[in-house]
Design a protein around this motif. Structure first.
Motif, PDB file in Angstrom:
ATOM      1  N   ASN A   1     132.445  -2.379 104.204  1.00  7.68           N
ATOM      2  CA  ASN A   1     133.338  -0.964 103.039  1.00  7.68           C
ATOM      3  C   ASN A   1     132.052   0.059 102.598  1.00  7.68           C
ATOM      4  O   ASN A   1     131.852   0.134 101.582  1.00  7.68           O
ATOM      5  CB  ASN A   1     134.111  -1.715 101.967  1.00  7.68           C
TER       6      ASN A   1
ATOM      7  N   ALA B   1     135.778   0.420  95.864  1.00  7.94           N
ATOM      8  CA  ALA B   1     136.490  -0.071  96.814  1.00  7.94           C
ATOM      9  C   ALA B   1     137.540   0.470  97.529  1.00  7.94           C
ATOM     10  O   ALA B   1     138.432   0.518  98.791  1.00  7.94           O
ATOM     11  CB  ALA B   1     136.436  -1.664  96.972  1.00  7.94           C
ATOM     12  N   MET B   2     138.267   1.188  96.317  1.00  8.29           N
ATOM     13  CA  MET B   2     139.434   1.356  96.487  1.00  8.29           C
ATOM     14  C   MET B   2     139.404   3.412  97.144  1.00  8.29           C
ATOM     15  O   MET B   2     140.539   4.417  97.155  1.00  8.29           O
ATOM     16  CB  MET B   2     140.714   2.135  95.165  1.00  8.29           C
TER      17      MET B   2
ATOM     18  N   PHE C   1     139.003  -8.615  96.850  1.00  9.61           N
ATOM     19  CA  PHE C   1     138.087  -9.762  95.938  1.00  9.61           C
ATOM     20  C   PHE C   1     138.150 -11.158  95.538  1.00  9.61           C
ATOM     21  O   PHE C   1     139.694 -11.147  96.131  1.00  9.61           O
ATOM     22  CB  PHE C   1     137.199  -9.261  95.049  1.00  9.61           C
TER      23      PHE C   1
ATOM     24  N   MET D   1     129.718  -1.462 100.341  1.00  9.61           N
ATOM     25  CA  MET D   1     129.814  -2.196  98.985  1.00  9.61           C
ATOM     26  C   MET D   1     128.536  -1.842  98.843  1.00  9.61           C
ATOM     27  O   MET D   1     127.574  -2.357  97.379  1.00  9.61           O
ATOM     28  CB  MET D   1     130.199  -3.164  99.013  1.00  9.61           C
TER      29      MET D   1
ATOM     30  N   ASN E   1     140.875  -8.740  90.405  1.00  8.07           N
ATOM     31  CA  ASN E   1     140.159  -7.805  89.296  1.00  8.07           C
ATOM     32  C   ASN E   1     141.501  -6.752  88.971  1.00  8.07           C
ATOM     33  O   ASN E   1     140.657  -5.577  89.892  1.00  8.07           O
ATOM     34  CB  ASN E   1     138.734  -8.070  89.918  1.00  8.07           C
ATOM     35  N   PRO E   2     142.084  -7.254  88.780  1.00  5.50           N
ATOM     36  CA  PRO E   2     143.316  -5.867  88.592  1.00  5.50           C
ATOM     37  C   PRO E   2     142.662  -4.818  87.247  1.00  5.50           C
ATOM     38  O   PRO E   2     141.872  -5.887  86.880  1.00  5.50           O
ATOM     39  CB  PRO E   2     144.308  -6.268  87.794  1.00  5.50           C
ATOM     40  N   PHE E   3     143.262  -3.987  86.967  1.00  9.76           N
ATOM     41  CA  PHE E   3     142.478  -2.513  86.344  1.00  9.76           C
ATOM     42  C   PHE E   3     143.065  -2.645  84.852  1.00  9.76           C
ATOM     43  O   PHE E   3     144.262  -3.752  84.660  1.00  9.76           O
ATOM     44  CB  PHE E   3     142.796  -1.845  86.777  1.00  9.76           C
TER      45      PHE E   3
ATOM     46  N   SER F   1     132.651  -6.616  88.909  1.00 11.69           N
ATOM     47  CA  SER F   1     134.372  -6.919  90.500  1.00 11.69           C
ATOM     48  C   SER F   1     135.105  -5.425  89.549  1.00 11.69           C
ATOM     49  O   SER F   1     135.674  -5.475  90.223  1.00 11.69           O
ATOM     50  CB  SER F   1     134.471  -8.203  90.026  1.00 11.69           C
ATOM     51  N   MET F   2     135.290  -5.802  88.284  1.00  8.30           N
ATOM     52  CA  MET F   2     135.738  -4.383  87.730  1.00  8.30           C
ATOM     53  C   MET F   2     135.557  -3.307  88.113  1.00  8.30           C
ATOM     54  O   MET F   2     136.271  -2.568  89.297  1.00  8.30           O
ATOM     55  CB  MET F   2     136.113  -4.339  86.471  1.00  8.30           C
TER      56      MET F   2
ATOM     57  N   ARG G   1     148.041  -3.545  95.615  1.00  9.27           N
ATOM     58  CA  ARG G   1     146.791  -2.191  95.578  1.00  9.27           C
ATOM     59  C   ARG G   1     146.204  -1.767  96.714  1.00  9.27           C
ATOM     60  O   ARG G   1     145.820  -0.560  96.889  1.00  9.27           O
ATOM     61  CB  ARG G   1     145.778  -2.290  94.308  1.00  9.27           C
ATOM     62  N   ALA G   2     145.209  -2.669  97.339  1.00 10.39           N
ATOM     63  CA  ALA G   2     144.323  -2.667  98.494  1.00 10.39           C
ATOM     64  C   ALA G   2     145.180  -2.039  99.956  1.00 10.39           C
ATOM     65  O   ALA G   2     145.259  -1.640 100.442  1.00 10.39           O
ATOM     66  CB  ALA G   2     143.900  -4.229  99.286  1.00 10.39           C
TER      67      ALA G   2
ATOM     68  N   ARG H   1     130.945  -6.805 103.314  1.00 10.20           N
ATOM     69  CA  ARG H   1     130.857  -6.458 102.240  1.00 10.20           C
ATOM     70  C   ARG H   1     130.100  -4.939 102.945  1.00 10.20           C
ATOM     71  O   ARG H   1     129.617  -3.280 102.120  1.00 10.20           O
ATOM     72  CB  ARG H   1     130.303  -5.852 101.480  1.00 10.20           C
TER      73      ARG H   1
ATOM     74  N   VAL I   1     138.673   3.916  85.131  1.00  7.99           N
ATOM     75  CA  VAL I   1     138.511   2.197  84.420  1.00  7.99           C
ATOM     76  C   VAL I   1     137.449   1.737  83.877  1.00  7.99           C
ATOM     77  O   VAL I   1     137.706   0.420  83.090  1.00  7.99           O
ATOM     78  CB  VAL I   1     138.173   1.406  86.412  1.00  7.99           C
TER      79      VAL I   1
ATOM     80  N   MET J   1     139.640  -2.979 100.776  1.00  8.85           N
ATOM     81  CA  MET J   1     139.108  -5.213 100.152  1.00  8.85           C
ATOM     82  C   MET J   1     139.551  -5.669  99.243  1.00  8.85           C
ATOM     83  O   MET J   1     140.453  -4.984  98.345  1.00  8.85           O
ATOM     84  CB  MET J   1     137.543  -4.903  99.734  1.00  8.85           C
TER      85      MET J   1
END
Ligand SMILES: Nc1ncnc2c1ncn2[C@@H]1O[C@H](COP(=O)(O)OP(=O)(O)OP(=O)(O)O)[C@@H](O)[C@H]1O
Ligand SMILES: [Mg+2]
Lengths: 259, 315
Positions: free
Chosen positions: A57, B204-205, A99, A59, A103-105, B197-198, A168-169, A54, B216, A97
């Protein structure tokens, strides 16, 4: 090391990391990440694999008080992405990244994949459609979802959701993709498909993956790094690491005597 | 042979009967607790049922005198006049207009406040802001009523000189301010319940904080945010004091917020505080009005329920 090695995409130089409370979770790590190869991070729980990943990126910037020390230099431009002056958003535009838990939106399948493009200001519908399809194909999920692109993503199975997150990534053409135990929440079949996918992806992107699964590391990665208590114990060719590791600790861990 | 010796001869049995006794005691205790809990839950249900029953019973008396068609179509509400009309529409209209204004204020501001508190404010700012916002809830509604009448309306009159002293705009706005904390605190809870996490997935995007919050987190919390709006609507529709004080208590068939009007609740409190004899038609009319209010609230709750089902969280 051997002259046949591929170029280095990024490298951690004397990287240390402190969590908010002052806990030193990484201790002076030096590690090269080879371009278009898969580098696996292994080590017992709590040794700092996720923490290390992490950093790439930024994080940790999301939470107050965390502190980096040392550098992560990205090539070919030679920027230290941990510098204060570097905007973490810029870093995340180049390094994406996936995970541990999918963890889709709360959006449609299509919008999930389009998210990164929209965030980057992409508005052209045609381009977007193409890139979304390309990413979904790249993540080997296109055939399963092509007729339901506008359904909400939560309807997908766990393995499909994870591949969607990979799509997505992938959609934004990252230079490096980070995977934090991407298959630990999946069954063996979904795991196999993700592993296969990663092997294909490395043709175009550099991959850094954390895994708890020795077989997985052996199967998919080109390089392996063994970490213990925040330190990098050993780094090398995966084949070498798994057949004749130079450090006793590594051998013990790999053979399951410890960890 | 006595029981005691038998038991003594058989220690195993002793233990069993002992356990059974213990079991029985525990069982009994649990039953008592269950009973108490059930009574507590029932008291709420019973109250609701009781209210509805009384409403229906007293309304029945009302509808024996007034036809339902008149009640629902007549555009005048003058039950206390010589020439009595019993059309509920003006009161419904007054209720909807004042509530509508209130929501136009409270929904955007409450949502923005919630997004700010949940996604942007630092821990310290939140610790300071939240109690202040929630203080608003503790202010007696009478105070808000006079605030509307003596402060907001005069201020509005500077902008709209022709605005009468009693109007729906002022109290509507004040009601909106009043329900902001209800909406913001409930919507904030909903957004904070969205797993980290969401958010991490969004960051992260390469998303910014604002993009993450709006694209989101808020969508992920839709069902809770809708619940917050429903609570806001219920509060607005049921609010009495502010409108009774500042909107003029004059049933008027209008949707113009610049005019005064009466709402259902304002009418009810007006009659209830008067000295109409029990059983008179004027007295019964407040129950018919109350019944309509109950139906309206039920309708909005149902709507909210459907909306929540559609946007059920599934993370
Ligand atoms: N948010 C945090 N705040 C403080 N300390 C943390 C935090 N997250 C992790 N740590 C600590 O940092 C160390 C490394 O944690 P990390 O999550 O990187 O381990 P890991 O190797 O990924 O473990 P696992 O295999 O269980 O995921 C641990 O000692 C952990 O307790
Ligand atoms: Mg981890």
């Amino acid at each position: 090391m051997q002259p046949t090695e591929t170029p280095i995409k990024a490298e951690a130089r004397n990287l240390s990391f402190y969590y908010n409370g002052g806990h030193k979770a990484l201790k002076g790590i030096n590690l090269p990440v080879h371009e278009k190869k898969i580098t696996a991070l292994i080590g017992p729980s709590g040794c700092g694999k996720s923490t290390f990943l992490r950093c790439f990126n930024r994080m940790h910037d999301l939470y107050p008080g965390n502190q980096y020390e040392g550098e992560i230099v990205m090539h070919p431009d030679n920027t230290n992405i941990l510098q204060k002056a570097v905007d973490p958003i810029e870093v995340r535009m180049r390094i994406s990244m996936v995970f541990q838990k999918p963890n889709p939106f709360p959006k449609s399948i299509y919008e999930n994949v389009a998210y990164g493009l929209r965030v980057r200001g992409e508005t052209n519908k045609r381009d977007m459609d193409n890139k979304v399809e390309e990413a979904l194909r790249g993540a080997a999920i296109w055939n399963e979802v092509k007729d339901r692109l506008h359904e909400v993503a939560f309807n997908l199975s766990g393995g499909q959701q994870q591949r969607l997150c990979i799509a997505r990534a992938l959609a934004t053409d990252p230079e490096i993709m980070l995977f934090d135990e991407p298959t630990s929440a999946l069954d063996p079949i979904a795991t196999a498909s993700i592993e296969e996918l990663m092997s294909e992806l490395k043709n175009k992107v550099t991959i850094l993956v954390v895994t708890h699964n020795m077989q997985q590391a052996a199967r998919v990665s080109d390089y392996t790094a063994y970490m213990y208590l925040g330190e990098l114990i050993e780094f090398g060719n995966t084949d070498t690491m798994f057949t004749k590791p130079s450090r006793r600790e590594t051998e013990d861990y790999i053979t399951g005597k410890f960890g | 042979m006595s029981m005691a010796t038998e038991v003594l001869n058989n220690p195993l049995e002793l233990r069993i009967s002992d356990r059974l006794a213990k079991n029985f005691r525990r069982h009994f205790k649990e039953r008592v607790i269950e009973f108490i809990l059930m009574m507590a839950a029932l008291s709420a249900v019973a109250t609701t049922v009781g209210i509805v029953a009384i409403l229906l019973y007293e309304s029945a008396g009302f509808f024996a005198h007034v036809s339902i068609v008149d009640f629902l179509t007549d555009t005048q509400w003058t039950p206390l006049f010589e020439d009595a009309h019993y059309g509920i529409l003006p009161l419904v209209m007054g209720t909807l207009v004042t509530s509508g204004i209130a929501l136009m204020v409270a929904v955007p501001l409450g949502t923005i406040a919630a997004i700010y508190l949940s996604e942007f404010a630092s821990h310290r700012v939140r610790e300071i802001c939240k109690p202040i916002l929630e203080l608003l809830v503790g202010v007696p509604t009478v105070v808000f009523g006079y605030f509307a009448l003596l402060f907001v309306t005069p201020m509005l009159q500077k902008i709209f000189p022709e605005l009468p002293g009693f109007n729906m705009l002022g109290p509507g706005i004040v009601m909106g301010i009043m329900i902001i904390p209800y909406i913001s605190s409930m919507a904030e809870d909903a957004m904070r319940a969205v797993p980290m996490s969401m958010r991490e997935g969004s960051y992260a995007m390469g998303a910014t904080r604002f993009q993450t919050a709006v694209r989101v987190v808020a969508p992920a919390a839709t069902s809770g945010i809708i619940a917050a709006y429903i609570l806001g609507i219920s509060r607005a529709v049921g609010e009495t004091m502010v409108v009774a004080i500042a909107a003029g208590q004059q049933p008027t068939m209008t949707i113009n917020p610049m005019e005064g009007a009466a709402t259902i609740t304002a009418y009810i409190v007006q009659v209830a505080m008067g000295d109409l004899p029990h059983g008179s038609i004027g007295y019964q009319s407040i129950f018919a009005a109350g019944l309509v209010l109950a139906f309206m609230t039920l309708f909005f709750n149902l709507l909210g329920h459907l909306a929540r089902k559609k946007y059920r969280e599934a993370y």
